[in-house]
Design an enzyme around this catalytic site. Structure first.
Site, short mmCIF file in Angstrom:
data_model
loop_
_atom_site.label_atom_id
_atom_site.label_comp_id
_atom_site.label_asym_id
_atom_site.label_seq_id
_atom_site.Cartn_x
_atom_site.Cartn_y
_atom_site.Cartn_z
N TYR A 195 59.01 14.03 -5.50
CA TYR A 195 58.73 13.76 -6.49
C TYR A 195 57.36 13.57 -7.19
O TYR A 195 56.35 13.23 -6.19
CB TYR A 195 59.87 13.71 -7.74
N ARG A 248 49.73 27.78 -11.62
CA ARG A 248 49.23 26.01 -12.14
C ARG A 248 50.42 24.54 -11.71
O ARG A 248 51.46 24.45 -12.07
CB ARG A 248 49.51 25.97 -13.48
N LYS A 266 62.38 20.26 -8.05
CA LYS A 266 63.04 19.49 -9.50
C LYS A 266 64.14 19.62 -8.93
O LYS A 266 65.46 19.08 -10.19
CB LYS A 266 62.00 20.87 -10.03
N GLU A 338 59.25 26.90 -13.98
CA GLU A 338 58.01 25.83 -14.16
C GLU A 338 57.29 25.97 -13.35
O GLU A 338 56.69 26.99 -12.51
CB GLU A 338 59.13 25.21 -12.95
N ASP A 339 55.64 25.32 -14.01
CA ASP A 339 54.41 25.69 -13.44
C ASP A 339 53.82 26.71 -13.44
O ASP A 339 53.20 27.47 -11.85
CB ASP A 339 54.42 25.00 -11.86
N ASP A 361 60.09 24.02 -18.57
CA ASP A 361 59.96 22.46 -18.39
C ASP A 361 58.77 22.51 -19.12
O ASP A 361 58.72 21.26 -19.42
CB ASP A 361 60.64 22.45 -16.99
N ASP A 362 57.95 22.90 -18.33
CA ASP A 362 56.25 22.01 -19.15
C ASP A 362 55.63 22.03 -20.11
O ASP A 362 55.21 21.62 -21.27
CB ASP A 362 55.43 22.75 -17.80
N ASN A 503 49.82 14.58 -14.16
CA ASN A 503 50.44 14.85 -13.07
C ASN A 503 49.44 15.91 -11.80
O ASN A 503 48.78 16.89 -12.28
CB ASN A 503 51.71 15.55 -12.26
N ASN A 547 57.93 11.42 -17.70
CA ASN A 547 57.89 12.95 -17.07
C ASN A 547 59.06 13.33 -17.73
O ASN A 547 60.28 12.89 -17.94
CB ASN A 547 57.65 12.58 -15.79
N1 LIG Z 1 54.44 14.05 -17.34
C1 LIG Z 1 54.62 15.39 -17.15
O1 LIG Z 1 56.40 15.51 -17.68
C2 LIG Z 1 54.55 16.63 -17.84
C3 LIG Z 1 53.13 17.48 -17.06
N2 LIG Z 1 51.89 17.97 -17.15
C4 LIG Z 1 50.62 17.71 -17.10
O2 LIG Z 1 49.76 18.25 -18.03
C5 LIG Z 1 48.96 18.97 -17.46
C6 LIG Z 1 48.22 20.63 -17.71
O3 LIG Z 1 49.38 21.44 -17.90
P1 LIG Z 1 49.54 22.38 -18.26
O4 LIG Z 1 49.96 21.97 -20.53
O5 LIG Z 1 51.15 23.15 -18.57
O6 LIG Z 1 48.12 23.40 -18.19
P2 LIG Z 1 48.05 24.49 -19.11
O7 LIG Z 1 46.60 24.72 -18.22
O8 LIG Z 1 48.72 25.24 -20.36
O9 LIG Z 1 46.61 23.61 -20.36
C7 LIG Z 1 45.28 22.42 -20.12
C8 LIG Z 1 44.51 22.28 -21.32
O10 LIG Z 1 43.81 21.08 -21.21
C9 LIG Z 1 42.28 21.87 -21.15
N3 LIG Z 1 41.30 21.58 -20.59
C10 LIG Z 1 41.35 21.40 -19.63
N4 LIG Z 1 39.75 21.17 -19.01
C11 LIG Z 1 40.17 19.75 -20.31
C12 LIG Z 1 38.49 19.34 -20.16
N5 LIG Z 1 38.04 18.94 -19.25
N6 LIG Z 1 38.93 18.52 -21.18
C13 LIG Z 1 39.43 19.31 -22.01
N7 LIG Z 1 40.58 20.09 -21.94
C14 LIG Z 1 40.87 20.27 -21.19
C15 LIG Z 1 43.25 23.44 -21.21
O11 LIG Z 1 41.46 23.63 -22.02
P3 LIG Z 1 41.53 25.61 -22.42
O12 LIG Z 1 42.70 26.05 -23.12
O13 LIG Z 1 40.15 25.50 -23.24
O14 LIG Z 1 41.54 26.55 -20.96
C16 LIG Z 1 44.37 23.90 -21.78
O15 LIG Z 1 43.82 23.87 -22.81
C17 LIG Z 1 49.07 18.99 -15.87
O16 LIG Z 1 48.29 17.83 -15.24
C18 LIG Z 1 50.47 19.21 -16.01
O17 LIG Z 1 50.96 18.07 -14.40
C19 LIG Z 1 52.99 18.92 -17.48
C20 LIG Z 1 54.13 19.28 -17.74
C21 LIG Z 1 54.86 18.41 -17.40
C1 LIG Z 2 56.24 17.17 -14.39
C2 LIG Z 2 55.48 18.68 -13.86
O1 LIG Z 2 56.72 19.41 -14.67
C3 LIG Z 2 54.43 18.62 -14.35
O2 LIG Z 2 54.00 18.11 -14.08
O3 LIG Z 2 54.10 19.96 -14.40
MG LIG Z 3 55.76 20.97 -14.27
#
Ligand SMILES: NC(=O)C1=CN([C@@H]2O[C@H](COP(=O)(O)OP(=O)(O)OC[C@H]3O[C@@H](n4cnc5c(N)ncnc54)[C@H](OP(=O)(O)O)[C@@H]3O)[C@@H](O)[C@H]2O)C=CC1
Ligand SMILES: CC(=O)C(=O)O
Ligand SMILES: [Mg+2]
Length: 647
Positions: A195, A248, A266, A338-339, A361-362, A503, A547
Site C-alpha cells: 500500500y 488522480r 485496496k 478510488e482515485d 473512498d477519497d 500520499n 489513512n
Molecule cells: N490519507 C488518506 O487516507 C487520503 C489521502 N489523500 C491524499 O490527499 C491528496 C489530495 O487528494 P484529493 O483531495 O483527492 O485531490 P484533489 O485533486 O481533489 O484536491 C487537491 C486540492 O489541493 C489543492 N492544491 C493543489 N496544490 C495546491 C497548493 N500548492 N496549495 C494549496 N492547495 C493546493 C487543489 O486546489 P485547486 O482546487 O485550486 O486545484 C485542490 O483543492 C492526495 O495526495 C491524496 O493522496 C486522499 C484520500 C485519502
Molecule cells: C489513501 C488514498 O486513498 C489516497 O491517497 O488516495
Molecule cells: Mg484514494
C-alpha cells in the site's frame, strides 16, 4: 441457474477425492485444472486446455468424476461466505447476462499453479498422493508458519521497497493464502509495501514491472462489450469492486491505466484488514486514455496511447460499466470509487449513489477516518468538536469530504444547522483561502465553504488570520506545511493538531520529524503515509497513520454482511465513532489518535458491526434476521488465510 463459487458448488455436489478422466486427446490422465465454462446455450467448453467437457449440462457436470474438494472448517464464517456467494437473487439470470459458468477443479501440476488452492511445500504426504503431486514437489513438507517465516526473511533481504512490492505481488499470484497469512500477521511491516507509499511507485513504474496481470482492464476498446468482458473474469460472485480511472493516483496525478496498482492494493486490504473473501473482490481499471505525456511516450506503458476521453464518451463508458456490474453481480454489489479526479468523482458519487451501493473512498472513507482521529484527539486537547477551528490546505475530494463530515457530526451533536457548523471550517486551495468573493468561480463542492472574509493568498497568512486549532493537509503537495506554518500553529495552540494526509510520503505536507521538532514536541500529528517514530529531546514520539485503510475494509464488511443496498452518511459517522472507540489508553499514552494496525481485524469487526447496526436501523439492510451480536458475526464472517485440508 444459480451461480456458485467453486468450493460451494463442489461441496453441494458432494464430490470428493481425485480422479481420472479423458482429456481432449483421449489420453487417460489425472484430472488437472479442469475449467468448464458454459455458453449461453448451456453448453460447456474447455477454458483451460487440459480437459474438455463438451455438451455437458449442470447435471452432467455434477456427475463428472470427483475432483479435489477443500474441506471447509465448520464455522459460521464459511456458511456466511457460502451463503453470500450463492445468494445472487438480485443478480440477473444466466441467460440474461450470458455469463459462462465456470468450475475449476485443480490437482497435480495445475494445482501448484492455482494461487487460490496452492499450498506449495505445505501439501501433506496424503495430499501429494491423492492429488497427483508426487515428484512435482521436493520431499520436504513444511508448515504454513515456516513458509511465512521464510517469505518474510526473503522480503527483508530486499533493500529497495519496489522489489519487496514485486515479491509480494508474485506471492499473491502464486499462493494466495500464504500472501494473506504473511500480510495479516505482519501488517505493520508489510502495509507500506503493498500500500502507500510503495504502491505509488509501483503505479508509476507499472508498465516496466508488469509481469502477471491482476484485475480487470476495461478500456474504450471494450465499449459496448463490457458485459462480455466481465464474463472473462473467473469468479462470478463478486461482492466488492474497487474501480479507478487512474486520473488522480494518490498525490501523483494522472497515471492512466497504471493506476491498477491501487484497486489491487485496496482490495488486498479488504481481505487482509476486513476479512472479505479474495474471490469476492474484483479490481477494475477503466482506461479512457491519459494526459500524462511521459507515460504516452513511455515504450513500456500498458494503457491506451491517447489523450483522455471526456464528456459524453467518458460518461457512456462509465454508465455501461455501472449498468453491467449491477446486472452481473446484483444490487448488493459494493462499488468503491478510488482515485478519480475531482471533476468526475463528486458527480459519479451523486449520480450512482441513488441507484447503486457506491462509496467514494477519497471523499467518504477519508472523511470517516479523519473524523475518528479528531474525536480521539479531543482526549488531548479537550472540548468538543464544536469548540475547534479547522483549516485545510487542499479543497478537493479529501478536503471537502472531511470538512462536510465534521460539519455534519457537529450539527448532530449540537443541533445547530449544517450551514452554521460549516462556518468554523476553512479551506485553502491553489488560489488561496476560499472566500465568498470567489463564489462565482468555484467548483460546486467548494461553494459551501466560501465564507465572508477578505481574500488571503498564502497558507501562512490564513493560519495567522483564522487561528485554527486543527490544520489538515489534503493538497497532494509535499512540504507545504513549512517551519513557519508549524511554528505559528504551535504559537496559537498548546497542542496543535496537524494532519498531513497527502500520499505517498513524498507528497506529505510535512514529515513527522518536522511536525514534532517545529512544534517543540507539542503537535498531535498523524499522516496519510507512515512515518517512523521520532526521537526529539530524548523523548520518542509515535506518529499515527490517518489513512482511509482504517475505514473501508470494515465499512465494506459491514455493508456486505448486512446485505445493505445504499451507503448513508450516518454509516460513515458510525464507522468514525467505532474507530475512535478502539483507541486504548495505552495508545493515548503514546500520543496516538489511531490504534495500531496490528489489531486491525478486531477494529474492522467493530466498524463493520456499527455500520451494519446503522444499516438495520435505517432499514437499508436486507439480510434478515439481524444477527444478535454483530461484532461476533463480523468476526465469524472473516476470511481465514490458514490452509484448508484437501480430501
Ligand atoms: N490519507 C488518506 O487516507 C487520503 C489521502 N489523500 C491524499 O490527499 C491528496 C489530495 O487528494 P484529493 O483531495 O483527492 O485531490 P484533489 O485533486 O481533489 O484536491 C487537491 C486540492 O489541493 C489543492 N492544491 C493543489 N496544490 C495546491 C497548493 N500548492 N496549495 C494549496 N492547495 C493546493 C487543489 O486546489 P485547486 O482546487 O485550486 O486545484 C485542490 O483543492 C492526495 O495526495 C491524496 O493522496 C486522499 C484520500 C485519502
Ligand atoms: C489513501 C488514498 O486513498 C489516497 O491517497 O488516495
Ligand atoms: Mg484514494
Amino acid at each position: 441457474m444459480i451461480s456458485l463459487n467453486r468450493t460451494t458448488f463442489l461441496t453441494q455436489m458432494g464430490v470428493s477425492g481425485a480422479c481420472s478422466t479423458s482429456s481432449a486427446t483421449g489420453r487417460r490422465h489425472p484430472v488437472s485444472l479442469k475449467v468448464v465454462s458454459m455458453d449461453s446455450n448451456g453448453r460447456a467448453g474447455d477454458r483451460s486446455g487440459s480437459v474438455v467437457v463438451e455438451n455437458s449440462t449442470m447435471n452432467e457436470i455434477a456427475k463428472a468424476p470427483s475432483p479435489v474438494v477443500e474441506v471447509e472448517p465448520k464455522s459460521t464464517a464459511s456458511s456466511w461466505a457460502q451463503d453470500a456467494y450463492v445468494d445472487d437473487s438480485a443478480a440477473a439470470t444466466e441467460e440474461q447476462i450470458m455469463t459462462p459458468w465456470s468450475v475449476s477443479v485443480a490437482s497435480g501440476y495445475n494445482l501448484l499453479r492455482d494461487p487460490r488452492h496452492n499450498k506449495g511445500l505445505a501439501f501433506t504426504e496424503k495430499e501429494r498422493d491423492a492429488h497427483y503431486l508426487r515428484g512435482l514437489l521436493p520431499p520436504a513438507v513444511v508448515a504454513q508458519n515456516l513458509q511465512v517465516k521464510k517469505m518474510l526473511h526473503n522480503i527483508r533481504q530486499y533493500q529497495v521497497p519496489l522489489q519487496k512490492y514485486m515479491a509480494m505481488m508474485d506471492l499473491q499470484e502464486r499462493n494466495e493464502k500464504l500472501f494473506y497469512n504473511l500480510l495479516i500477521n505482519h501488517v505493520e511491516e508489510l502495509l507500506p509495501v503493498v500500500y502507500t507509499p510503495t504502491v505509488g511507485e509501483a503505479c508509476q513504474k507499472y508498465g516496466s514491472i508488469f509481469r502477471q496481470p491482476q484485475g480487470l482492464y476495461i478500456s474504450l476498446k471494450e465499449k459496448g462489450r463490457i458485459l462480455e468482458v466481465l464474463r472473462n473474469w473467473p469468479e462470478k460472485n463478486i461482492q466488492v469492486i474497487v474501480v479507478t480511472d487512474g486520473e488522480r493516483i494518490l498525490g501523483l496525478g494522472d497515471l492512466g491505466c497504471q493506476g491498477m496498482g491501487i484497486p489491487v492494493g485496496k482490495l488486498s486490504l479488504y481481505t487482509a484488514l476486513g476479512g472479505v473473501f479474495p474471490s469476492a473482490c474484483l479490481p477494475v481499471t477503466i482506461d479512457v486514455g491519459t494526459n500524462n505525456e511521459e507515460l504516452l511516450n513511455d515504450e513500456f506503458y500498458i494503457g491506451l496511447r491517447q489523450k483522455r476521453a471526456t464528456g459524453q464518451e467518458y460518461a457512456e463508458l462509465i454508465d455501461e460499466f455501472m449498468t453491467a456490474v449491477k446486472q452481473c453481480y446484483g444490487e448488493k454489489l459494493l462499488i468503491q470509487f478510488e482515485d478519480f479526479a475531482n471533476h468526475n468523482a463528486f458527480d459519479l458519487l451523486a449520480k450512482y449513489g441513488a441507484t447503486h451501493l457506491v462509496f467514494n473512498d477519497d471523499i467518504q472513507g477519508t472523511a470517516s477516518v479523519v473524523l475518528a482521529g479528531l474525536i480521539a484527539a479531543l482526549k488531548f486537547v479537550g472540548g468538543s468538536l464544536a469548540d475547534h477551528r479547522f483549516l485545510f490546505l487542499g479543497a478537493g475530494e479529501a478536503g471537502t469530504g472531511i470538512a462536510e463530515l465534521i460539519a455534519l457530526e457537529i450539527s448532530k451533536q449540537t443541533n445547530a444547522p449544517l450551514e452554521e457548523t460549516r462556518k468554523n471550517i476553512w479551506l485553502v486551495d491553489s488560489k488561496g483561502l476560499i472566500v465568498s468573493s470567489r463564489k462565482d468561480t468555484l467548483q460546486h463542492f467548494k461553494k459551501p465553504w466560501a465564507h465572508e472574509h477578505k481574500p488571503i493568498r498564502k497558507l501562512i497568512d490564513a493560519v495567522k488570520e483564522i487561528k485554527p486549532t486543527v490544520l489538515i493537509g489534503t493538497s497532494g503537495v509535499g512540504r507545504t506545511f513549512t517551519k513557519e506554518v508549524v511554528e505559528t500553529m504551535a504559537s496559537i495552540n498548546e497542542k496543535p493538531i496537524i494532519l498531513s494526509l497527502s500520499n505517498p510520503t513524498s507528497q506529505s505536507e510535512c514529515t513527522a520529524e518536522e511536525a514534532y521538532k517545529w512544534s517543540q514536541g507539542r503537535a498531535i500529528f498523524a499522516s496519510g503515509s507512515p512515518f517512523d517514530p521520532v526521537n526529539y529531546k530524548g523523548k520518542t514520539f509515535v506518529p499515527g497513520q490517518a489513512n482511509n485503510a482504517y475505514i473501508f475494509p470494515g465499512l465494506g464488511l459491514g455493508l456486505i454482511m448486512s446485505g445493505t443496498i445504499r451507503v448513508h452518511d450516518d454509516m460513515l459517522l458510525a464507522a468514525s465513532e467505532a474507530l475512535a472507540s478502539q483507541v486504548t489508553q495505552d495508545d493515548y499514552n503514546k500520543g496516538l489518535i489511531y490504534p495500531p494496525f496490528t489489531n486491525i481485524r478486531k477494529i474492522s469487526a467493530h466498524i463493520a458491526a456499527s455500520v451494519a447496526a446503522k444499516a438495520y436501523e435505517l432499514g437499508l439492510a436486507t439480510r434478515h434476521p439481524q444477527p444478535k451480536d454483530l461484532v461476533k458475526y463480523a468476526e465469524s464472517c472473516m476470511y481465514s488465510p490458514s490452509y484448508q485440508n484437501y480430501r
